[in-house]
Scaffold this motif. Sequence first.
Motif, PDB file in Angstrom:
ATOM      1  N   GLU A 109       1.190  -1.111   0.633  1.00 40.45           N
ATOM      2  CA  GLU A 109      -0.183  -0.059  -0.327  1.00 40.45           C
ATOM      3  C   GLU A 109       0.612   1.217  -0.056  1.00 40.45           C
ATOM      4  O   GLU A 109       0.404   1.924  -0.249  1.00 40.45           O
ATOM      5  CB  GLU A 109      -0.952   0.289   1.468  1.00 40.45           C
ATOM      6  CG  GLU A 109      -1.692  -0.724   1.076  1.00 40.45           C
ATOM      7  CD  GLU A 109      -2.671  -0.925  -0.456  1.00 40.45           C
ATOM      8  OE1 GLU A 109      -2.851   0.264  -0.778  1.00 40.45           O
ATOM      9  OE2 GLU A 109      -3.175  -2.394  -0.566  1.00 40.45           O
ATOM     10  N   VAL A 113       1.914   1.734  -3.325  1.00 34.87           N
ATOM     11  CA  VAL A 113       1.162   2.270  -4.659  1.00 34.87           C
ATOM     12  C   VAL A 113       1.372   3.797  -4.263  1.00 34.87           C
ATOM     13  O   VAL A 113       0.682   4.586  -4.897  1.00 34.87           O
ATOM     14  CB  VAL A 113       0.351   1.181  -4.963  1.00 34.87           C
ATOM     15  CG1 VAL A 113      -0.861   1.292  -5.246  1.00 34.87           C
ATOM     16  CG2 VAL A 113       0.774  -0.611  -5.046  1.00 34.87           C
ATOM     17  N   SER A 114       0.683   3.961  -3.070  1.00 34.19           N
ATOM     18  CA  SER A 114       0.324   5.109  -2.845  1.00 34.19           C
ATOM     19  C   SER A 114       1.187   6.535  -2.811  1.00 34.19           C
ATOM     20  O   SER A 114       0.320   7.738  -2.814  1.00 34.19           O
ATOM     21  CB  SER A 114      -0.618   5.509  -1.072  1.00 34.19           C
ATOM     22  OG  SER A 114      -0.167   4.896   0.016  1.00 34.19           O
ATOM     23  N   GLN A 115       2.293   6.124  -1.691  1.00 30.76           N
ATOM     24  CA  GLN A 115       3.323   7.049  -1.259  1.00 30.76           C
ATOM     25  C   GLN A 115       4.297   7.327  -2.894  1.00 30.76           C
ATOM     26  O   GLN A 115       4.842   7.831  -2.735  1.00 30.76           O
ATOM     27  CB  GLN A 115       3.618   6.653  -0.459  1.00 30.76           C
ATOM     28  CG  GLN A 115       3.178   6.902   0.668  1.00 30.76           C
ATOM     29  CD  GLN A 115       2.255   8.333   0.965  1.00 30.76           C
ATOM     30  OE1 GLN A 115       3.253   9.157   1.281  1.00 30.76           O
ATOM     31  NE2 GLN A 115       0.880   8.093   0.600  1.00 30.76           N
ATOM     32  N   ARG A 166       2.503   5.518  -7.129  1.00 27.80           N
ATOM     33  CA  ARG A 166       0.897   7.197  -7.763  1.00 27.80           C
ATOM     34  C   ARG A 166       1.877   9.197  -7.725  1.00 27.80           C
ATOM     35  O   ARG A 166       1.229   9.060  -8.516  1.00 27.80           O
ATOM     36  CB  ARG A 166      -0.135   6.796  -7.072  1.00 27.80           C
ATOM     37  CG  ARG A 166      -1.492   7.248  -7.300  1.00 27.80           C
ATOM     38  CD  ARG A 166      -2.419   6.689  -6.481  1.00 27.80           C
ATOM     39  NE  ARG A 166      -3.018   5.670  -6.074  1.00 27.80           N
ATOM     40  CZ  ARG A 166      -3.075   4.735  -5.622  1.00 27.80           C
ATOM     41  NH1 ARG A 166      -3.791   5.458  -3.932  1.00 27.80           N
ATOM     42  NH2 ARG A 166      -3.249   3.762  -5.166  1.00 27.80           N
ATOM     43  N   ARG A 167       2.748   8.866  -6.804  1.00 31.45           N
ATOM     44  CA  ARG A 167       2.751  10.013  -7.043  1.00 31.45           C
ATOM     45  C   ARG A 167       4.185  10.328  -7.957  1.00 31.45           C
ATOM     46  O   ARG A 167       3.978  11.250  -8.659  1.00 31.45           O
ATOM     47  CB  ARG A 167       3.808  10.564  -5.848  1.00 31.45           C
ATOM     48  CG  ARG A 167       3.225  10.651  -4.836  1.00 31.45           C
ATOM     49  CD  ARG A 167       3.783  11.358  -2.939  1.00 31.45           C
ATOM     50  NE  ARG A 167       3.777  11.353  -2.371  1.00 31.45           N
ATOM     51  CZ  ARG A 167       3.515  12.145  -1.124  1.00 31.45           C
ATOM     52  NH1 ARG A 167       4.617  12.826  -1.455  1.00 31.45           N
ATOM     53  NH2 ARG A 167       2.789  11.790   0.087  1.00 31.45           N
ATOM     54  N   GLY A 201       1.819   9.255 -11.270  1.00 35.02           N
ATOM     55  CA  GLY A 201       0.585  10.456 -10.673  1.00 35.02           C
ATOM     56  C   GLY A 201       0.686  11.539 -12.065  1.00 35.02           C
ATOM     57  O   GLY A 201       0.042  12.385 -12.223  1.00 35.02           O
ATOM     58  N   PRO A 248      -6.523   5.721 -15.486  1.00 36.15           N
ATOM     59  CA  PRO A 248      -5.943   4.854 -13.969  1.00 36.15           C
ATOM     60  C   PRO A 248      -5.268   3.313 -14.361  1.00 36.15           C
ATOM     61  O   PRO A 248      -4.163   3.005 -13.537  1.00 36.15           O
ATOM     62  CB  PRO A 248      -7.174   4.587 -13.626  1.00 36.15           C
ATOM     63  CG  PRO A 248      -7.728   5.390 -14.037  1.00 36.15           C
ATOM     64  CD  PRO A 248      -7.609   5.803 -15.428  1.00 36.15           C
ATOM     65  N   ALA A 292      -1.533   3.188 -15.686  1.00 35.13           N
ATOM     66  CA  ALA A 292      -0.986   4.210 -14.523  1.00 35.13           C
ATOM     67  C   ALA A 292      -0.572   2.951 -13.714  1.00 35.13           C
ATOM     68  O   ALA A 292       0.414   2.756 -13.425  1.00 35.13           O
ATOM     69  CB  ALA A 292      -1.534   5.460 -13.773  1.00 35.13           C
ATOM     70  N   GLU A 293      -1.988   2.585 -12.959  1.00 34.10           N
ATOM     71  CA  GLU A 293      -0.962   1.018 -11.987  1.00 34.10           C
ATOM     72  C   GLU A 293      -0.340   0.006 -12.680  1.00 34.10           C
ATOM     73  O   GLU A 293       0.634  -0.577 -11.824  1.00 34.10           O
ATOM     74  CB  GLU A 293      -2.869   0.498 -11.636  1.00 34.10           C
ATOM     75  CG  GLU A 293      -2.480  -1.287 -10.965  1.00 34.10           C
ATOM     76  CD  GLU A 293      -4.057  -1.135 -10.720  1.00 34.10           C
ATOM     77  OE1 GLU A 293      -4.472  -1.979 -11.680  1.00 34.10           O
ATOM     78  OE2 GLU A 293      -4.271  -1.351  -9.470  1.00 34.10           O
ATOM     79  N   GLY A 337       3.375   1.381 -12.869  1.00 36.83           N
ATOM     80  CA  GLY A 337       3.743   1.998 -11.877  1.00 36.83           C
ATOM     81  C   GLY A 337       4.340   0.666 -10.793  1.00 36.83           C
ATOM     82  O   GLY A 337       4.809   0.420 -10.480  1.00 36.83           O
TER      83      GLY A 337
END
Lengths: 165, 165
Positions: free
Chosen positions: A87, A90-92, A95-96, A99, A105, A108-109, A112
């Motif tokens: 998590e 992926v999120s920090q 995605r940055r 992004g 989406p 991007a996924e 990433g």
Amino acid sequence: MATAAGVDPALVHHYFGTKDKLFLAAIEAPVDPGTLLPEVLEAGPERLGESVVRLLLRVWDGPARPAGLALVRSAVGNEWTARLLREFLVSQVLRRVVGTLDLPPAEAEARGALTASQLIGVVMARYVLRVEPLASAPAEELVAAVGPTVQRYLIGDVALPGRRD
Amino acid sequence: MATAAGVDPALVHHYFGTKDKLFLAAIEAPVDPGTLLPEVLEAGPERLGESVVRLLLRVWDGPARPAGLALVRSAVGNEWTARLLREFLVSQVLRRVVGTLDLPPAEAEARGALTASQLIGVVMARYVLRVEPLASAPAEELVAAVGPTVQRYLIGDVALPGRRD
């Protein structure tokens, strides 16, 4: 989660800010991607792959390495830490970086995740398994060798994998 | 090692053949690279990267996965297993694949290590951390996405890293 543990979420937020800050505190991370990533993005999209690899090596070649190794060890042996690390990645991180590229989406996924696969592999080969010459090569030589891979995954020509239905 | 442990090396050889067979037996590996790699090499040098990724996924998507995960977990937490896994990867897998390309030793080592970094990263992302869409994507989609990276590392244009003096 904080509520279930009998802790006032507002108190957690007061001391740790976001859930991500709490995670960083829990793993005693000596680096916060929020403060490092802007300089990665500064180099512009043509050099994004190299910049990402350079930052990864700067963090891992520095004082953060023991904490990083402990985190990888825990994530490999423990489902819960694996989920936290995933998590967080992926999120920090992903995605940055991804992004900034303004992609749909699913694309991007996928980009990433491919990027993650190469970066995690460099960490494993250089710092955990210590495969030569990756273990002792100067960072800039790895940037030159691996940067183009990350560049392709982030913005180059790649047949993107998708989630299985 | 066998002598230091009070074991007759000839006896070890009788039961396990080479040291590598002993290692495979010790980790209860359900696959022996010696029997799988020839078919990888069959596809010819133009498709070597794809073939290597396809074989990796076939082994890990099959019944060998629990043993593989146990090995990775042990290698990450234990210096001695990490060394065994590294020696196994280098001598049994990378050297056999890269050995077919007739390269100078330092170049073969560097290309093999870069290849290892991407393959280990796929294993970590797909099977350990389970980063989507890599965790659930059909194998052939990963072959298409990651194969070109391995192809470049094995025989393509890459600035090769070297051991630090």
